[in-house]
Design a protein around this motif. Sequence first.
Motif, PDB file in Angstrom:
ATOM      1  N   LEU A  97      54.154  24.400  32.801  1.00  0.00           N
ATOM      2  CA  LEU A  97      52.952  24.655  32.011  1.00  0.00           C
ATOM      3  C   LEU A  97      51.783  25.073  32.904  1.00  0.00           C
ATOM      4  O   LEU A  97      51.025  25.989  32.574  1.00  0.00           O
ATOM      5  N   SER A  98      51.643  24.392  34.025  1.00  0.00           N
ATOM      6  CA  SER A  98      50.569  24.714  34.953  1.00  0.00           C
ATOM      7  C   SER A  98      50.656  26.164  35.415  1.00  0.00           C
ATOM      8  O   SER A  98      49.652  26.891  35.454  1.00  0.00           O
ATOM      9  N   LYS A  99      51.858  26.616  35.743  1.00  0.00           N
ATOM     10  CA  LYS A  99      52.025  27.986  36.222  1.00  0.00           C
ATOM     11  C   LYS A  99      51.883  29.002  35.081  1.00  0.00           C
ATOM     12  O   LYS A  99      51.434  30.131  35.302  1.00  0.00           O
ATOM     13  N   LEU A 100      52.261  28.613  33.869  1.00  0.00           N
ATOM     14  CA  LEU A 100      52.035  29.497  32.730  1.00  0.00           C
ATOM     15  C   LEU A 100      50.541  29.684  32.469  1.00  0.00           C
ATOM     16  O   LEU A 100      50.078  30.793  32.178  1.00  0.00           O
ATOM     17  N   PHE A 101      49.786  28.591  32.581  1.00  0.00           N
ATOM     18  CA  PHE A 101      48.336  28.700  32.415  1.00  0.00           C
ATOM     19  C   PHE A 101      47.737  29.587  33.511  1.00  0.00           C
ATOM     20  O   PHE A 101      46.851  30.409  33.248  1.00  0.00           O
ATOM     21  N   TYR A 102      48.214  29.409  34.730  1.00  0.00           N
ATOM     22  CA  TYR A 102      47.752  30.264  35.837  1.00  0.00           C
ATOM     23  C   TYR A 102      48.071  31.731  35.544  1.00  0.00           C
ATOM     24  O   TYR A 102      47.225  32.619  35.722  1.00  0.00           O
ATOM     25  N   SER A 103      49.296  31.966  35.075  1.00  0.00           N
ATOM     26  CA  SER A 103      49.710  33.334  34.785  1.00  0.00           C
ATOM     27  C   SER A 103      48.815  33.972  33.731  1.00  0.00           C
ATOM     28  O   SER A 103      48.415  35.139  33.857  1.00  0.00           O
ATOM     29  N   GLY A 104      48.467  33.202  32.698  1.00  0.00           N
ATOM     30  CA  GLY A 104      47.690  33.753  31.604  1.00  0.00           C
ATOM     31  C   GLY A 104      46.205  33.867  31.886  1.00  0.00           C
ATOM     32  O   GLY A 104      45.562  34.825  31.460  1.00  0.00           O
ATOM     33  N   THR A 105      45.655  32.883  32.604  1.00  0.00           N
ATOM     34  CA  THR A 105      44.204  32.840  32.765  1.00  0.00           C
ATOM     35  C   THR A 105      43.701  33.542  34.015  1.00  0.00           C
ATOM     36  O   THR A 105      42.542  33.965  34.063  1.00  0.00           O
ATOM     37  N   LEU A 106      44.539  33.683  35.033  1.00  0.00           N
ATOM     38  CA  LEU A 106      44.084  34.293  36.284  1.00  0.00           C
ATOM     39  C   LEU A 106      44.920  35.508  36.682  1.00  0.00           C
ATOM     40  O   LEU A 106      44.401  36.612  36.808  1.00  0.00           O
ATOM     41  N   LEU A 107      46.214  35.312  36.855  1.00  0.00           N
ATOM     42  CA  LEU A 107      47.053  36.400  37.359  1.00  0.00           C
ATOM     43  C   LEU A 107      47.026  37.612  36.429  1.00  0.00           C
ATOM     44  O   LEU A 107      46.783  38.740  36.870  1.00  0.00           O
ATOM     45  N   PHE A 108      47.280  37.393  35.144  1.00  0.00           N
ATOM     46  CA  PHE A 108      47.307  38.531  34.221  1.00  0.00           C
ATOM     47  C   PHE A 108      45.929  39.143  34.035  1.00  0.00           C
ATOM     48  O   PHE A 108      45.797  40.348  33.822  1.00  0.00           O
ATOM     49  N   ARG A 109      44.884  38.331  34.135  1.00  0.00           N
ATOM     50  CA  ARG A 109      43.527  38.875  34.010  1.00  0.00           C
ATOM     51  C   ARG A 109      43.247  39.874  35.124  1.00  0.00           C
ATOM     52  O   ARG A 109      42.656  40.932  34.911  1.00  0.00           O
ATOM     53  N   ARG A 110      43.659  39.533  36.348  1.00  0.00           N
ATOM     54  CA  ARG A 110      43.475  40.463  37.467  1.00  0.00           C
ATOM     55  C   ARG A 110      44.233  41.763  37.211  1.00  0.00           C
ATOM     56  O   ARG A 110      43.735  42.862  37.470  1.00  0.00           O
ATOM     57  N   ASP A 111      45.451  41.630  36.736  1.00  0.00           N
ATOM     58  CA  ASP A 111      46.291  42.802  36.486  1.00  0.00           C
ATOM     59  C   ASP A 111      45.741  43.657  35.356  1.00  0.00           C
ATOM     60  O   ASP A 111      45.555  44.868  35.506  1.00  0.00           O
ATOM     61  N   SER A 112      45.444  43.040  34.227  1.00  0.00           N
ATOM     62  CA  SER A 112      45.027  43.819  33.060  1.00  0.00           C
ATOM     63  C   SER A 112      43.661  44.455  33.262  1.00  0.00           C
ATOM     64  O   SER A 112      43.403  45.562  32.764  1.00  0.00           O
ATOM     65  N   ASP A 113      42.772  43.764  33.986  1.00  0.00           N
ATOM     66  CA  ASP A 113      41.473  44.360  34.268  1.00  0.00           C
ATOM     67  C   ASP A 113      41.627  45.672  35.034  1.00  0.00           C
ATOM     68  O   ASP A 113      40.958  46.668  34.732  1.00  0.00           O
ATOM     69  N   ALA A 114      42.520  45.662  36.028  1.00  0.00           N
ATOM     70  CA  ALA A 114      42.708  46.854  36.853  1.00  0.00           C
ATOM     71  C   ALA A 114      43.448  47.956  36.105  1.00  0.00           C
ATOM     72  O   ALA A 114      42.970  49.098  36.023  1.00  0.00           O
ATOM     73  N   THR A 166      56.898  39.888  35.639  1.00  0.00           N
ATOM     74  CA  THR A 166      56.498  41.125  34.964  1.00  0.00           C
ATOM     75  C   THR A 166      55.096  41.556  35.401  1.00  0.00           C
ATOM     76  O   THR A 166      54.796  42.750  35.450  1.00  0.00           O
ATOM     77  N   ILE A 167      54.255  40.574  35.740  1.00  0.00           N
ATOM     78  CA  ILE A 167      52.903  40.892  36.209  1.00  0.00           C
ATOM     79  C   ILE A 167      52.938  41.353  37.660  1.00  0.00           C
ATOM     80  O   ILE A 167      52.304  42.352  38.026  1.00  0.00           O
ATOM     81  N   VAL A 168      53.676  40.636  38.499  1.00  0.00           N
ATOM     82  CA  VAL A 168      53.773  41.010  39.914  1.00  0.00           C
ATOM     83  C   VAL A 168      54.339  42.423  40.057  1.00  0.00           C
ATOM     84  O   VAL A 168      53.836  43.229  40.848  1.00  0.00           O
ATOM     85  N   SER A 169      55.366  42.727  39.291  1.00  0.00           N
ATOM     86  CA  SER A 169      55.963  44.062  39.388  1.00  0.00           C
ATOM     87  C   SER A 169      54.983  45.138  38.936  1.00  0.00           C
ATOM     88  O   SER A 169      55.033  46.273  39.418  1.00  0.00           O
ATOM     89  N   THR A 170      54.073  44.797  38.043  1.00  0.00           N
ATOM     90  CA  THR A 170      53.038  45.733  37.613  1.00  0.00           C
ATOM     91  C   THR A 170      51.965  45.876  38.685  1.00  0.00           C
ATOM     92  O   THR A 170      51.521  46.987  38.997  1.00  0.00           O
ATOM     93  N   MET A 171      51.548  44.777  39.275  1.00  0.00           N
ATOM     94  CA  MET A 171      50.545  44.815  40.342  1.00  0.00           C
ATOM     95  C   MET A 171      51.053  45.582  41.561  1.00  0.00           C
ATOM     96  O   MET A 171      50.273  46.179  42.308  1.00  0.00           O
ATOM     97  N   ASP A 172      52.375  45.580  41.751  1.00  0.00           N
ATOM     98  CA  ASP A 172      53.004  46.312  42.852  1.00  0.00           C
ATOM     99  C   ASP A 172      52.732  47.808  42.764  1.00  0.00           C
ATOM    100  O   ASP A 172      52.848  48.525  43.752  1.00  0.00           O
ATOM    101  N   MET A 173      52.348  48.289  41.591  1.00  0.00           N
ATOM    102  CA  MET A 173      51.943  49.684  41.441  1.00  0.00           C
ATOM    103  C   MET A 173      50.769  50.013  42.353  1.00  0.00           C
ATOM    104  O   MET A 173      50.654  51.132  42.859  1.00  0.00           O
ATOM    105  N   ILE A 174      49.892  49.023  42.551  1.00  0.00           N
ATOM    106  CA  ILE A 174      48.661  49.225  43.307  1.00  0.00           C
ATOM    107  C   ILE A 174      48.784  48.670  44.721  1.00  0.00           C
ATOM    108  O   ILE A 174      48.375  49.303  45.694  1.00  0.00           O
TER     109      ILE A 174
END
Length: 224
Positions: A97-114, A166-174
């Motif tokens: 759960l902790s890592k899911l919250f991290y994924s949703g609130t921080l990691l994906f935010r960085r990715d989707s913003d960019a 799925t987020i890391v592989s997307t961030m790998d674009m940049i």
Amino acid sequence: MKPELYLDRRSPPVRSVLMLIQALGIEVEEKIIDLSKGEHFGESFLKINSCHTVPTFRDSKITLTDSHCILIYLCENYGKGNNLLWPSDPYQRIQVLSKLFYSGTLLFRRDSDAIGQIIINKLKKEQVEEHAVKFREQFDILENFLTENEFIACDTMTIADFSVVTIVSTMDMIVPVVVESWPKLHNWWFNHMKKLPFYEKVNQDGLNALKEWAKQSTDFKINM
């Protein structure tokens, strides 16, 4: 009647749910929502999900509009007793759960913003680099997670790994995930997640489509 999944495969959260669906052998009826055509703002879809986001999951009992909730719900209701991806142990479960919250609130935010700004605002190379700094910071965090465990949340693969990959592989674009800088993250991705039998069909195909979309919107060289 099959449950319904509203999706655009270019979306990382969509791909995470599709990976779990494949892992658990769940049959769903796919409803395509083309984000590039603005179909998520269509009147009929807004009646289903006023947040206008994908994935959206519906069955006879519930409508869910967050990928992390969908991942948990699928494990709870369609997991057929598989406790590895969603552990029954309370300590392991709270780690997931902790890592899911991290994924949703921080990691994906960085990715989707960019990625969102690259596609919508057609960012130039120097503007993309501002986001790349934040991507590297997240890769450092993930490297630390993988120092503590073999996988993102535990020493076995869980739904947190599906959400993150799925987020890391997307961030790998940049920012390419190179072994010299992030050896544990690189190993986790290339030697564990990429070797899943459904990875190419589920994650890579959607990712390739997103890369083509992004490539047309910036002078930054997208890592293909």
